[in-house]
Design a protein around this motif. Sequence first.
Motif, short mmCIF file in Angstrom:
data_model
loop_
_atom_site.label_atom_id
_atom_site.label_comp_id
_atom_site.label_asym_id
_atom_site.label_seq_id
_atom_site.Cartn_x
_atom_site.Cartn_y
_atom_site.Cartn_z
N UNK A 122 -35.05 25.43 20.06
CA UNK A 122 -33.93 26.35 20.25
C UNK A 122 -32.70 25.84 19.51
N UNK A 123 -32.46 24.54 19.58
CA UNK A 123 -31.32 23.96 18.86
C UNK A 123 -31.44 24.11 17.36
N UNK A 124 -32.63 23.84 16.80
CA UNK A 124 -32.81 23.98 15.36
C UNK A 124 -32.67 25.43 14.94
N UNK A 125 -33.17 26.37 15.73
CA UNK A 125 -33.03 27.78 15.39
C UNK A 125 -31.57 28.19 15.37
N UNK A 126 -30.79 27.73 16.35
CA UNK A 126 -29.36 28.04 16.38
C UNK A 126 -28.66 27.46 15.15
N UNK A 127 -28.99 26.22 14.80
CA UNK A 127 -28.37 25.60 13.62
C UNK A 127 -28.74 26.36 12.35
N UNK A 128 -30.02 26.76 12.19
CA UNK A 128 -30.45 27.48 11.00
C UNK A 128 -29.73 28.82 10.89
N UNK A 129 -29.62 29.55 12.01
CA UNK A 129 -28.94 30.84 11.98
C UNK A 129 -27.48 30.66 11.61
N UNK A 130 -26.82 29.67 12.20
CA UNK A 130 -25.40 29.46 11.91
C UNK A 130 -25.19 29.04 10.46
N UNK A 136 -21.97 35.79 4.75
CA UNK A 136 -22.60 36.47 3.62
C UNK A 136 -22.93 35.54 2.46
N UNK A 137 -22.06 34.63 2.02
CA UNK A 137 -22.42 33.75 0.90
C UNK A 137 -23.64 32.87 1.22
N UNK A 139 -26.11 33.70 3.29
CA UNK A 139 -27.29 34.56 3.24
C UNK A 139 -27.75 34.79 1.81
N UNK A 140 -26.79 35.04 0.89
CA UNK A 140 -27.14 35.26 -0.51
C UNK A 140 -27.77 34.01 -1.12
N UNK A 141 -27.24 32.83 -0.77
CA UNK A 141 -27.81 31.58 -1.28
C UNK A 141 -29.23 31.39 -0.75
N UNK A 142 -29.47 31.74 0.51
CA UNK A 142 -30.81 31.63 1.09
C UNK A 142 -31.79 32.58 0.40
N UNK A 143 -31.36 33.81 0.15
CA UNK A 143 -32.22 34.79 -0.53
C UNK A 143 -32.53 34.31 -1.94
N UNK A 144 -31.53 33.79 -2.66
CA UNK A 144 -31.77 33.27 -4.02
C UNK A 144 -32.75 32.09 -3.98
N UNK A 145 -32.62 31.22 -3.01
CA UNK A 145 -33.51 30.07 -2.90
C UNK A 145 -34.95 30.52 -2.60
N UNK A 146 -35.09 31.52 -1.73
CA UNK A 146 -36.42 32.05 -1.43
C UNK A 146 -37.03 32.69 -2.67
#
Length: 157
Positions: A122-130, A136-137, A139-146
């Motif tokens: 639960x802690x890791x999921x909260x950290x990943x979401x945050x 927005x920046x 999220x865009x970096x995550x999409x580019x990395x994927x």
Amino acid sequence: MATAAITSFATGLASASLSGARPLRRHVSFSTIAPLGGVSLNRAQSLRISNNVSVKATGEEASTELPEIVTKLQDTWDKVEDKYAVATLGAVGIIVLWSATGMISAIDRLPVVPGVLELVGIGYTAWFVYSNLVFKPDREALVDKIKSTYSEIIGTS
């Protein structure tokens, strides 16, 4: 058509003894079997006759078409160059999956560890979401990395 009359009946449980009820007794009787032609045969002769029967199918042949997924698997297996390595990797994968399942079930039986691991998840999921999904920046970096990781794995054509 040959017919056999089979009768069976059970007797017992009329009186109970000290050791319990008597076991059921079955009586099976076979009547004589009259095959075509009206000649009466005994049971042994009729069994010999029935063992010598052969059946011929006429008409269209039944097609034994395999499902599409089976044919695709066979085609893929035929294209594999090193079948020994693929079979070994498959066997090792099954063994690893089996041992991982055993290890997870052993950890799950420990008294405190499952609760602690749930809190860590639960802690890791909260950290990943945050850190990756809230702004927005990020999220865009995550999409580019994927997308870049996907193109490295699949390759560009």
